[in-house]
Write a protein that holds these residues in place. Structure first.
Motif, PDB file in Angstrom:
ATOM      1  N   THR A   1      41.467  32.577  35.143  1.00 60.78           N
ATOM      2  CA  THR A   1      40.572  33.139  34.135  1.00 60.78           C
ATOM      3  C   THR A   1      39.301  32.528  34.478  1.00 60.78           C
ATOM      4  N   ASP A   2      38.977  31.917  35.557  1.00 64.72           N
ATOM      5  CA  ASP A   2      37.758  31.270  35.653  1.00 64.72           C
ATOM      6  C   ASP A   2      36.885  32.703  35.935  1.00 64.72           C
ATOM      7  N   THR A   3      35.426  32.415  35.569  1.00 58.17           N
ATOM      8  CA  THR A   3      34.335  33.338  35.403  1.00 58.17           C
ATOM      9  C   THR A   3      33.550  33.343  36.916  1.00 58.17           C
ATOM     10  N   ALA A   4      33.087  34.531  37.135  1.00 58.72           N
ATOM     11  CA  ALA A   4      32.329  34.512  38.726  1.00 58.72           C
ATOM     12  C   ALA A   4      31.244  33.682  38.366  1.00 58.72           C
ATOM     13  N   TRP A   5      30.541  33.636  37.116  1.00 57.09           N
ATOM     14  CA  TRP A   5      29.256  32.755  37.050  1.00 57.09           C
ATOM     15  C   TRP A   5      29.632  31.355  37.370  1.00 57.09           C
ATOM     16  N   THR A   6      30.709  30.873  36.810  1.00 58.63           N
ATOM     17  CA  THR A   6      31.085  29.639  36.941  1.00 58.63           C
ATOM     18  C   THR A   6      31.419  29.166  38.242  1.00 58.63           C
TER      19      THR A   6
ATOM     20  N   GLN B   1      39.825  35.299  40.480  1.00 60.53           N
ATOM     21  CA  GLN B   1      39.507  34.655  39.262  1.00 60.53           C
ATOM     22  C   GLN B   1      40.140  33.183  39.166  1.00 60.53           C
TER      23      GLN B   1
END
Length: 505
Positions: free
Chosen positions: A252-257, A324
């Motif tokens: 669930t990690d975002t691309a921006w992070t 992700q």
């Protein structure tokens, strides 16, 4: 009288070679010191790989059955690095295994220097080695007992052999096939960089062979695939390839992070490599001595080389954005920087300018990379101190009990002489047949098991599986089967917490 070269700078004489090698040695000393300053008890992954190596080694030597099929969920072949780690651990302990990783990373830096020197020049080679030596991933992997350091070393060896054999007969490139295949076997994710090596085999030979250089790439690719096929046929089922690499569950990690963190961990080196690529396309040489003649690669080939090597630094981030998940990204960024480092070294040399016109710019770049790397490495290399916890557990465990702990790998490694691997139950998941006859899974299974007094001891420190932890604590609060026997505080970069140990009454 011997023939005098047009310029002393146009050749690598003994003096310049000696100076450059002394500078490389100094860089390696700095790299070693930066890694050795990191301290801590065994990290979860370290404990897992070393402990599994002992079981795999016993299986190979004595035919002892494995407690679990490690190959089904490992992201590297369990009979390669883990077995090596177990052999070293038997003689020298955890420190010895970590020092083995340090040797792998020092060798990778030395090979990077040799590769860059052959691609460009000595100044670029020293810049590449200096920048790669002080990034966060190099520091951490240099004192982390996981198979990442071994994989980086094998990739650096393959990279050097591809460049080194550029002018040799086509079949000489097959020397790079074994390290490529072995790197992928040691860590499956290393396969992400195999296409780069195959394309580089074409680019490094195109200047001398023209279109026939394509054959060189095909030979290298076929050789590596053949070795991988043989290895896979001999090793049997490897479920870990799909579960950890090719078909990994999405997070669930975002691309921006992930983009932001990747920029923090390797952005300076990547931008320097990008600048080096542009400068290399614009001008093949720095032209310190315009009177020295000599052919240079064409602009198209120079552009392709820059795109290939610099672009490779983005592969790990791009793949983990696709799935992700940011797990291990802080380590994987270093794999890509290995390939971008030669052009970063060239960019650093161009930044300094001809005749060392602006040395302060090179020094500033190095110092910034060093400071960021040190701070980030200290933050990444921050594990719970488990010494007191393991010492206490040793007094209450035996080979008959069942024990619940958030991360089974650490006690499974430290206490393997008094317990078996399957006696430790982690909090990631469990199926349980309760005393009331119900079949449960997830947090409910853990809560019922605690209420039934299924475990002889329970160890929690929080932060790993919050839902399960809350279920277990809820059952402990209303159960008279357990008592809180000990609490051992620790501090990491995430804050302060404590190992809490409940013992069955």
């Amino acid at each position: 009288m011997p023939e005098t070269p047009e310029s002393a700078w146009s050749v690598d004489g003994r003096r310049s070679t000696l100076i450059s090698r002394c500078a490389l040695l100094l860089i390696l000393f700095v790299q070693a010191g930066l890694s050795l300053r990191l301290r801590g008890t065994a990290f979860q992954d370290e404990a897992l790989y070393i402990a599994s190596g002992h079981y795999e080694l016993a299986n190979l030597v004595h035919g002892t059955p494995l407690p679990v099929d490690f190959a089904s969920y490992f992201s590297g072949h369990p009979k390669l690095y883990p077995v090596l780690a177990a052999v070293v651990d038997t003689q020298f302990g955890l420190t010895g295994v970590r020092l083995t990783s340090l040797l792998f990373m020092l060798a990778a830096t030395a090979l990077l220097y040799a590769t860059t020197r052959r691609l460009f020049n000595t100044r670029a080679a020293l810049g590449a080695a200096a920048l790669f030596a002080v990034v966060q991933s190099t520091m951490v992997l240099g004192y982390l007992a996981t198979y990442d350091a071994a994989a980086v070393f094998l990739l650096s060896l393959a990279l050097h052999l591809v460049v080194r054999t550029g002018r040799m007969p086509v079949h000489a490139v097959l020397l790079a096939a074994p390290p490529i295949a072995l790197a992928i076997g040691v860590k499956y994710a290393a396969g992400l960089y195999a296409p780069t090596l195959v394309l580089l085999a074409v680019l490094t030979a195109y200047r001398h062979r023209g279109p026939k250089a394509l054959i060189r790439g095909a030979v290298l690719g076929a050789g590596a695939l053949a070795l991988l096929g043989i290895g896979y046929a001999l090793s049997g089922p490897l479920g870990g390839i799909s579960s950890t690499t090719t078909d990994r569950a999405h997070g669930t990690d975002t691309a921006w992070t992930m983009l932001r963190h990747s920029a923090q961990w390797g952005g300076l080196v990547f931008l320097t490599a990008l600048g080096g690529s542009v400068a290399y396309v614009v001008k093949a040489r720095m032209v310190e001595m315009p009177w020295v003649a000599g052919s240079t690669p064409g602009r198209v080939r120079r552009a392709l080389l820059g795109v290939l090597l610099t672009g490779t630094a983005l592969l790990a981030t791009a793949y983990q954005i696709h799935i992700q998940t940011e797990i291990s990204l802080y380590k994987h960024v270093g794999f890509g920087l290995l390939f971008a480092a030669p052009l970063a070294g060239l960019g650093m040399a161009r930044l300094v300018g001809p005749h060392f016109r602006h040395p302060q710019l090179g020094i500033m770049l190095f110092v910034l990379t060093l400071v960021f790397g040190m701070v980030q490495a200290q933050s990444s290399y921050s594990f719970p101190d488990s010494r007191q916890t393991m010492a206490y557990l040793r007094t209450i465990v035996d080979r008959k009990g069942s024990y619940l702990v958030e991360e089974q790998e650490v006690p499974g490694y430290y206490l393997r002489d008094v317990t078996g691997w399957n006696q430790w139950q982690n909090t990631y998941g469990m199926d349980y047949h309760a005393k009331n006859g119900k079949d449960l899974s997830g947090p409910a299974a853990f809560e019922a098991a605690v209420r039934d007094g299924h475990f002889d001891a329970i160890v929690l420190h929080g932060g790993v599986t919050p839902e399960v932890d809350e279920a277990v604590r809820s059952a402990l609060r209303t159960s008279d089967r357990y008592r809180l026997a000990a609490s051992f505080p620790f501090t990491t970069s995430s804050g302060t917490s404590a190992y809490r140990i409940w013992v069955k009454q």
